[in-house]
Design a protein around this motif. Structure first.
Motif, PDB file in Angstrom:
ATOM      1  N   PRO A  74      30.047  98.635  27.396  1.00 58.83           N
ATOM      2  CA  PRO A  74      31.167  97.761  27.026  1.00 58.83           C
ATOM      3  C   PRO A  74      31.737  97.019  28.220  1.00 58.83           C
ATOM      4  CG  PRO A  74      31.839 100.068  27.008  1.00 58.83           C
ATOM      5  CD  PRO A  74      30.360 100.056  27.218  1.00 58.83           C
ATOM      6  N   LEU A  75      32.132  95.784  27.978  1.00 65.60           N
ATOM      7  CA  LEU A  75      32.761  94.952  29.001  1.00 65.60           C
ATOM      8  C   LEU A  75      34.083  94.459  28.441  1.00 65.60           C
ATOM      9  CD1 LEU A  75      32.722  93.392  31.699  1.00 65.60           C
ATOM     10  CD2 LEU A  75      31.555  91.539  30.486  1.00 65.60           C
ATOM     11  N   ARG A  76      35.172  94.921  29.031  1.00 67.54           N
ATOM     12  CA  ARG A  76      36.484  94.505  28.551  1.00 67.54           C
ATOM     13  C   ARG A  76      36.814  93.118  29.077  1.00 67.54           C
ATOM     14  NH1 ARG A  76      42.007  97.589  30.154  1.00 67.54           N
ATOM     15  NH2 ARG A  76      41.045  97.174  32.159  1.00 67.54           N
ATOM     16  N   LEU A  77      37.179  92.217  28.169  1.00 65.18           N
ATOM     17  CA  LEU A  77      37.480  90.834  28.539  1.00 65.18           C
ATOM     18  C   LEU A  77      38.976  90.579  28.679  1.00 65.18           C
ATOM     19  CD1 LEU A  77      34.973  88.990  26.166  1.00 65.18           C
ATOM     20  CD2 LEU A  77      34.638  89.641  28.557  1.00 65.18           C
ATOM     21  N   ALA A  78      39.771  91.258  27.880  1.00 69.14           N
ATOM     22  CA  ALA A  78      41.218  91.030  27.939  1.00 69.14           C
ATOM     23  C   ALA A  78      41.926  92.175  27.230  1.00 69.14           C
ATOM     24  CB  ALA A  78      41.594  89.704  27.274  1.00 69.14           C
ATOM     25  N   THR A  79      43.168  92.425  27.650  1.00 71.10           N
ATOM     26  CA  THR A  79      43.995  93.468  27.044  1.00 71.10           C
ATOM     27  C   THR A  79      45.398  92.925  26.830  1.00 71.10           C
ATOM     28  OG1 THR A  79      42.740  95.210  28.143  1.00 71.10           O
ATOM     29  CG2 THR A  79      44.913  95.808  27.312  1.00 71.10           C
ATOM     30  N   GLU A  80      45.960  93.176  25.669  1.00 70.91           N
ATOM     31  CA  GLU A  80      47.333  92.796  25.365  1.00 70.91           C
ATOM     32  C   GLU A  80      47.999  93.932  24.600  1.00 70.91           C
ATOM     33  OE1 GLU A  80      48.871  90.228  26.454  1.00 70.91           O
ATOM     34  OE2 GLU A  80      47.172  89.082  27.244  1.00 70.91           O
TER      35      GLU A  80
END
Length: 488
Positions: A74-80
């Motif tokens: 997995p590659l995390r692109l953004a977190t909110e």
């Protein structure tokens, strides 16, 4: 490859794929509401995902893709964060073409296909307790897309999956009787006609390789499928459906060679880091003979599988991949080889534990370095988890026995600090340090997929056990041995 399976098992696999794709991947509800989807005129334009998740107020929502579609790391692109009104906005930059992503809240993942320059309005639905009963494993949920543009790839995929689901329900018996192939061909033509006016290239590819996957599942001739879907075709490294077909088509390919008449040569080539020797074996397959790029990708996938097979020394596979990464002229293959090497060297015993600095229930900052000099038993927990409560009750007893000789610490993956404080107020026996992991930053660093998860870290800050046994499942024996060793 798959030729050894019985038809009944293949039919079951086929049905499973259809149901999974049609019902759990993107079988979403469509609400006709106002939403503007701008065309992706410039690849560098951002992707915006505006969402409503009323049941997840205060929760972290993250957008992920995969580093590559072989390791599927997995590659995390953004977190909110979902705000107090249940709304969130995720903005993604650097998306250059239509691609597959998934949105994650807790252990729930929802699929979405995004195109540069587009805005998507979605609802992250309330979890169905009848379907998602185990909170400690990941589940796929069906996002609700609020859209009106019928050319949107998510809407098109949803429509196609519904059509295929209905086809399968009507024709399943024919496949059991080995009479389904002509009907599948006819349905393929129907779908081509149905979407003949659709120009979306990703959707066209989605249909093509979804049919390829289904045909592979019912054991159509491998040579026929290879010539139709792989020979003289571009390699779509970032296309989920193409890579799913590729991965299944070549599943266990090098392992099969290893068990055959070229097996001794293959082992010799790998043990001696002979890249060209392995390629010469692969090119016995006519599909790979004149296609160097496809041959390289098959080699990469094969080495990745052999690493975990137990039949080869892992150091030899690692050496081969390092050699490959340094020699290949294909950037995508070099990246995949690098991803594989990184995946082999994840969190393991002896590695330095990732540092952190988190606040405790009193608001004081606590760092990993504060626990140097003694062993540290570190647990990732969640206050709403009954399993965590059971393990922490055992941990309380361990703390009484060993608390003066080592550290016990828990990192709480709760929605907010107040939940952790209330939990500690209710459980007076939990007297060791609890830290709040805002936005799950440390959980990601420690690659924690399930909760509870525990680690044993040595006095120098390195993993002794990663992961370690849970409090109620054997860790006490490990602690006794450690304490006895320290006395000596």
């Amino acid at each position: 490859m798959n030729n050894g399976n019985t038809f009944s098992s293949a039919a079951y696999s086929f049905k499973h794929i259809v149901l999974a794709r049609a019902l759990h991947n993107l079988r979403t509800a469509v609400l006709l509401a106002c939403c503007t989807l701008s065309p992706a005129a410039i690849p560098a334009q951002p992707v915006v995902i505006k969402g409503f998740a009323p049941e997840y107020r205060g929760s972290v929502i993250a957008a992920y893709t995969y580093k590559d579609f072989i390791t599927k790391a997995p590659l995390r692109l953004a977190t909110e964060k979902v705000n107090d009104s249940g709304k969130f906005v995720i903005t993604l930059t650097g998306i250059k073409e239509t691609q597959y992503l998934y949105l994650n809240i807790d252990n729930l993942n929802g699929s979405i296909y995004v195109t540069p320059g587009n805005t998507y309005h979605i609802v992250f639905p309330t979890p169905d307790s009848t379907r998602y009963q185990n909170p400690y494993i990941s589940h796929s949920i069906d996002l609700i897309f609020i859209i009106r543009d019928t050319d949107n790839v998510n809407n098109l995929i949803m429509d196609f999956n519904e059509e295929f689901y209905n086809f399968w329900k009507k024709n399943y018996a024919y496949f059991l009787r080995k009479q389904g192939e002509p009907r599948l061909d006819s349905f393929d033509l129907q779908m081509q006609k149905r979407y003949s006016q659709i120009s979306n290239p990703y959707f066209k590819t989605y249909i093509k390789y979804t049919f390829a996957q289904y045909r592979l599942s019912i054991l159509m001739g491998m040579k026929t499928l290879g010539n139709k879907y792989l020979k003289d075709q571009p390699i779509l490294y970032h296309n989920n459906e193409y890579m799913d077909f590729f991965n299944d088509y070549f599943k266990g390919y090098l392992e099969q060679i290893s068990a055959g008449r070229e097996g001794d040569d293959l082992k010799n080539y790998i043990n001696n880091n002979n890249y060209q020797g392995i390629v010469s074996i692969l090119k016995i397959n006519p599909l790979l003979l004149d296609n160097d790029s496809l041959c390289e990708l098959v080699l990469l996938k094969g080495l990745y599988e052999l690493y975990y097979s137990g039949d080869y020394k892992k150091d030899n596979i690692v050496t081969m991949l390092h050699h490959f990464a340094g020699q290949t002229k294909i950037d995508e293959d070099r990246k995949i080889a690098t991803d594989m090497l990184h995946s082999f060297t994840g969190i393991t015993d002896g590695d330095a534990a990732p540092g952190f600095s988190l606040r405790d229930a009193n608001g004081n900052l606590t760092a990993l370095s504060d626990f140097r000099g003694k062993y540290l038993y570190l647990g990732f927990i969640k206050s709403s988890s009954e399993q965590c409560l059971g393990e922490l009750n055992v941990m309380a007893a361990l703390n009484k026995t060993y608390g003066k000789k080592m550290y016990f610490v828990c990192i709480a993956e709760d929605q907010n600090m107040e939940e952790m404080k209330a939990y500690l107020k209710q459980n007076k026996s939990f007297t060791w340090k609890f830290l709040f992991d805002d936005s799950a930053v440390v959980r990601l660093k420690y690659d924690v997929d399930v909760i509870p998860e525990f680690f044993l870290i040595d006095p120098a800050g390195r993993f002794k056990l990663a992961p370690a046994n849970e409090p109620g499942h054997g860790i006490e024996l490990e602690l006794e041995l450690l304490m006895e060793t320290k006395k000596k």
